[in-house]
Design an enzyme around this catalytic site. Structure first.
Site, PDB file in Angstrom:
ATOM      1  N   GLU A 471     -63.231 -58.933   9.454  1.00  0.00           N
ATOM      2  CA  GLU A 471     -62.518 -59.213   8.208  1.00  0.00           C
ATOM      3  C   GLU A 471     -63.367 -59.925   7.155  1.00  0.00           C
ATOM      4  O   GLU A 471     -62.849 -60.471   6.199  1.00  0.00           O
ATOM      5  CB  GLU A 471     -61.232 -60.002   8.486  1.00  0.00           C
ATOM      6  CG  GLU A 471     -60.262 -59.208   9.358  1.00  0.00           C
ATOM      7  CD  GLU A 471     -59.012 -59.970   9.739  1.00  0.00           C
ATOM      8  OE1 GLU A 471     -59.023 -61.213   9.663  1.00  0.00           O
ATOM      9  OE2 GLU A 471     -58.022 -59.330  10.129  1.00  0.00           O
ATOM     10  N   GLU A 537     -56.083 -53.322  12.924  1.00  0.00           N
ATOM     11  CA  GLU A 537     -55.273 -54.266  13.694  1.00  0.00           C
ATOM     12  C   GLU A 537     -53.792 -54.010  13.430  1.00  0.00           C
ATOM     13  O   GLU A 537     -53.319 -54.191  12.313  1.00  0.00           O
ATOM     14  CB  GLU A 537     -55.608 -55.712  13.320  1.00  0.00           C
ATOM     15  CG  GLU A 537     -57.016 -56.148  13.674  1.00  0.00           C
ATOM     16  CD  GLU A 537     -57.262 -57.619  13.395  1.00  0.00           C
ATOM     17  OE1 GLU A 537     -56.297 -58.336  13.057  1.00  0.00           O
ATOM     18  OE2 GLU A 537     -58.415 -58.057  13.512  1.00  0.00           O
TER      19      GLU A 537
END
Length: 866
Positions: A471, A537
């Protein structure tokens, strides 16, 4: 080509993995030169676990309680409070190795130490500078340090990470753990509590290697598979490219021949190596005829070639390395319709169904057997990719070997996370975003470590994607050389993305909601709400059943974890990251749990439904909304209850089997909103002459035939058939209903078998709560092969549905489940007049076992294995 080559003894390699001793620095006054003298007594030192950490040695010596049980982790001092010296330890090991009489070389090799160390051998310091960095292999030529009598003493002092971080409850604690090139989760996360020593120790393998004059290192094999291929076909040639590093530690030049062998064919090259040098030597390309290709799980075989590199000097093998090679090629391109990247293997487009992986064990207790079991579970979930999350490590070669074996592609992050490395404002962090953005402190060490880890795992067929971080991208002075120099030079064959949810992977411009959702969701969310088109995710439940929970929750805390305004959750459940409120909302429609065992069973109903619904919902939009998804997450390296298909003890829960069912290569399914029956085909070939059989059942087992019709589906596609909503609404308005869907092939063999259970018009499962017992269920249990047991469940025509039956292999005396064991299906429901067969694999032969069966409406019974 060279013939009659003599293979000398100097090629041997062995592991130093037993009889280590350890002692804390605070009670060790002597220097490394003294400790490493073979005459120095280690009588008062403690046994040590190597490979292992300080904490694993303390646990083995019963100095600390099991931190994975109950609240025990709170009883162990945290390094942030004790100071680094408390977990700074000496490790020592005696071993036999004589000075070679033939001029050969002896090497001491470390595959991983956390975090820095000094190495001493026989009274002398081996390393010239501090060996620093968790993800950096080191090799020392110790020939001149060996004793004449062959009795040697190795002593290593291991220091914890320079900045240990305050485990203050934030993601990665206060974030400063990321100042090191090391693990970030050790300061705690929302799925784990802090690892008290921050995994300090000689955590990976230690070897002694003997070579001739030249040390052959880091062989590299690249396989090119041009054009579009089909499994099990006669293949056009593949191109094999091979190279290796040759280290000449002597003060003289060495002439020799590098030889590479695959499938009986050899390629060789004569070279002259300068003194005190390491040279990369590339061999001529080899054309491999009709290659046996490696395919991801479900699509074909995972063929692996045994290959060998040798360096030959004066007709003697100076050194050799063996490599298992999977012949395959990974490609990607951009899908403009979905606005995301899509992946090809051997020219075939693969819809990615992945799981996020943290690490096998939070205390780094890695074994080949555990790796094999965990990767097999992922294969059994009908997944085809595992992503290694950036707060952990570049996984070990043994992990990759298991992925090669079971056909799991790997998406490998480097060591960054948005939480620690500054993507967001975070009041839990010690330093501001600008400061955290430049973690770690030593950028050059990061790059050196990345290069070394690339060399370590680059030959594995399963490795498919490199990723800069979780991320967040690495800082520019890491990202640019990593992307533009190191990876092209050392690999150059795989997709690299700068961070895990990058626009380069998945551009969220078409009305999607980003990554996630996380947590338990109404099933229509997975079907009808668009997310990132390659979602890195999504998902987040996975509480085990009663048998799983009691392994790590003390008896007094095994209570139903209600979460409402008037009652706080039990502290042990909270400590082990139970995600409570959502479960209750979804469990209560089955009836408020009577006790913890009832809670565990109803949690499995939710688990199964959630993950079947998740994978079906995404699959219903393949190549339209999505090119792939990766579930957050599929395993836990600690006894947590957030996102797991099996528990830390390798006991699968219903998440695994819901995902396995919904992720079939060819699958029949029903949209939970409009009742639309749909087929999805993930295979490379069309499926013709499939028969669809759809039946609805009332709670009492009364059947209503919906359709029985031949159908077909094209390769890699999804197809709508008809809606059954009206039928289900009519028969299930009061008490709910069941829907049985099957696809049969031309031989009447079941291709896909799927049974749904539905609530009544009010959203309650009142019918399930008053189901009659399926007491006449017939059970046959027999051994069918070494380590395999077949269980056949036959439901008489006049019975109700035998609903949601868990089959377990148990110890005949204790009645505890035997782990790990693998089931080709579980939590099965059997319609009246139907039969189900379950194969249990990995049954230990030396253990007297039974099979237990317990279902929603079938009382627990035990059966001997015939």
């Amino acid at each position: 080509m060279l013939l009659f080559v003599q293979q000398i003894q100097a090629q041997n390699q062995y592991e130093l993995n037993s009889a280590w001793k350890c002692n804390p620095i605070k009670s060790t006054k002597e220097s490394g030169e003294v400790i490493s003298s073979p005459s120095f007594s280690l009588r008062n030192w403690k046994p040590a676990v190597v490979p292992g950490t300080v904490l694993t040695s303390m646990l083995a010596n019963k100095e600390v309680p099991d931190p994975f049980y109950g609240m025990n982790n709170e009883k162990i001092p945290d390094i942030y409070n004790t100071g680094r010296e408390y977990y700074t330890y000496w490790f020592a090991k005696d071993f036999k190795e004589s000075i070679p009489a033939d001029g050969s070389e002896v090497w001491l090799k470390f595959r991983g130490i956390n975090y820095s160390c000094d190495v001493f051998l026989n009274g002398k310091k081996v390393n010239q500078k501090v060996f620093e960095g968790m993800f950096l292999r080191q090799s020392f030529n110790i020939t001149k340090f060996l004793t004449k009598d062959g009795n040697n003493r190795l002593a290593v002092i291991v220091y914890p990470p320079y900045t240990v971080g305050n485990a203050n409850g934030g993601q990665g604690g206060d974030g400063t753990i990321a100042k090191n090139v090391s693990l970030q989760y050790t300061a705690g996360w929302d799925w784990i509590r802090p690892i008290r020593d921050r995994n300090t120790g000689i955590w990976d393998k230690v070897y002694i290697e003997k070579t001739g004059k030249v040390n052959l290192k880091d062989p590299h094999v690249i396989t090119l598979v041009p054009e579009k291929r089909m499994p099990d076909a006669i293949q056009k040639p593949a191109i094999i490219k091979a190279s290796a590093d040759l280290e000449n530690p002597s003060s003289q030049k060495v002439e020799g021949t590098l030889v590479y062998t695959i499938d009986g064919m050899k390629v060789s090259k004569k070279v002259i190596l300068p003194p005190n040098s390491t040279t990369t030597v590339s061999l001529a390309d080899l054309s491999l005829k009709n290659p046996r290709l490696w395919w991801p799980a479900g699509y074909g075989k995972q063929e692996l070639y045994d290959t060998k590199f040798e360096f030959i000097v004066n007709d003697k093998v100076s050194d050799q390395e063996a490599v298992k090679v999977g012949v395959r090629e990974i490609q990607t391109d951009w899908n403009a319709h979905t606005a995301s990247r899509q992946i090809y293997v051997n020219g075939q487009k693969v819809f990615i169904k992945g799981g996020n992986w943290i690490i096998s064990d939070a205390m780094l207790r890695f074994t080949d057997e555990r790796y094999d079991a965990e990767i097999r579970f992922h294969r059994d979930m009908n997944l085809n990719l595992i992503r290694i999350w950036g707060g952990a490590l570049v996984e070990r070669p043994e992990f990759y070997a298991a992925c090669d074996k079971y056909g799991m592609l790997v998406f490998q992050d480097f060591w960054m996370s948005g939480d620690c490395n500054g993507r967001w404002v975070d009041p839990m962090k010690k330093e501001d975003q600008w400061t955290r953005r430049n973690y770690p402190d030593n950028h050059q060490l990061f790059l050196e470590s990345a290069a070394d880890m690339i060399k370590m795992v680059r030959n594995h067929a399963s490795l498919a994607i490199w990723c800069g971080g979780n991320e967040i991208t690495p800082p520019e002075d890491i990202l640019i050389p990593l992307r533009d120099e190191i990876l092209p030079k050392l690999d150059g064959t795989r997709w690299f993305i700068d961070y895990s949810n990058s626009d380069e992977m998945s551009f969220n411009s078409l009305g999607g909601n980003g990554d996630g959702p996380y947590g338990i969701q109404p099933l229509d969310v997975f079907w009808n709400q668009r997310t990132f088109p390659f979602n890195s995710e999504v998902g987040s439940v996975g509480t085990g059943d009663y048998e799983s929970l009691k392994r790590f929750i003390p008896k007094e805390n095994l209570v139903v974890p209600y979460h409402d305004a008037n009652q706080k959750p039990d502290s042990v459940w909270t400590y082990h990251t139970y995600t409570g409120v959502g479960y209750n909302e979804f469990i209560n429609p089955y009836g408020k749990p009577k006790d913890i065992k009832d809670f565990g069973l109803k949690a499995q109903l939710v688990n199964y439904d959630q993950y079947r619904g998740l994978i079906e919902g995404f699959s219903s939009h393949i190549w339209d909304w999505y090119t792939g998804l990766i579930i957050w997450k599929t395993q836990n390296p600690w006894t947590a209850m957030r996102g797991q298909m099996y528990d830390y003890y390798l006991d699968p829960n219903a998440c695994l089997y819901g995902l396995r069912n919904g992720g079939e290569l060819v699958h029949i399914m029903a949209n939970p909103v409009d009742g639309m029956l749909m087929m999805v085909n993930n295979d490379f070939k069309a499926r013709r002459n499939l028969m669809l059989v759809a039946k609805a059942y009332k709670i009492d087992g009364t059947v209503k035939e919906i359709t029985q019709v031949f159908t077909y589906i094209e390769a890699s596609s999804v197809k709508k058939i008809l809606s059954v909503k009206k039928v289900l609404d009519e028969i299930g308005a009061e008490d709910g209903s069941f829907l049985s869907l099957q696809l049969l092939d031309e031989n009447k063999q079941i291709v896909s078998d799927n049974m749904y259970w539905y609530p009544n018009a009010k959203g309650e499962y009142t019918g399930l709560q008053k189901m009659k017992a399926a007491e006449n269920l017939k059970v046959s249990v027999k051994s069918i092969a070494s380590g395999k047991v077949q269980v056949t469940l036959t439901n008489p025509a006049n019975n109700p549905i035998a609903f949601f039956n868990r089959v377990s292999l148990v110890d005949a005396t204790s009645k505890e489940r035997i782990l790990p064991v693998f089931y080709n299906d579980n939590y099965v429901s059997i319609a009246p007049g139907a039969e189900k067969t379950i194969i249990i694999d990995n049954v230990p032969l030396q253990t007297k076992s039974q099979v237990s069966i317990e279902g929603w409406n079938y009382a627990l019974k035990y059966f001997n294995v015939n």
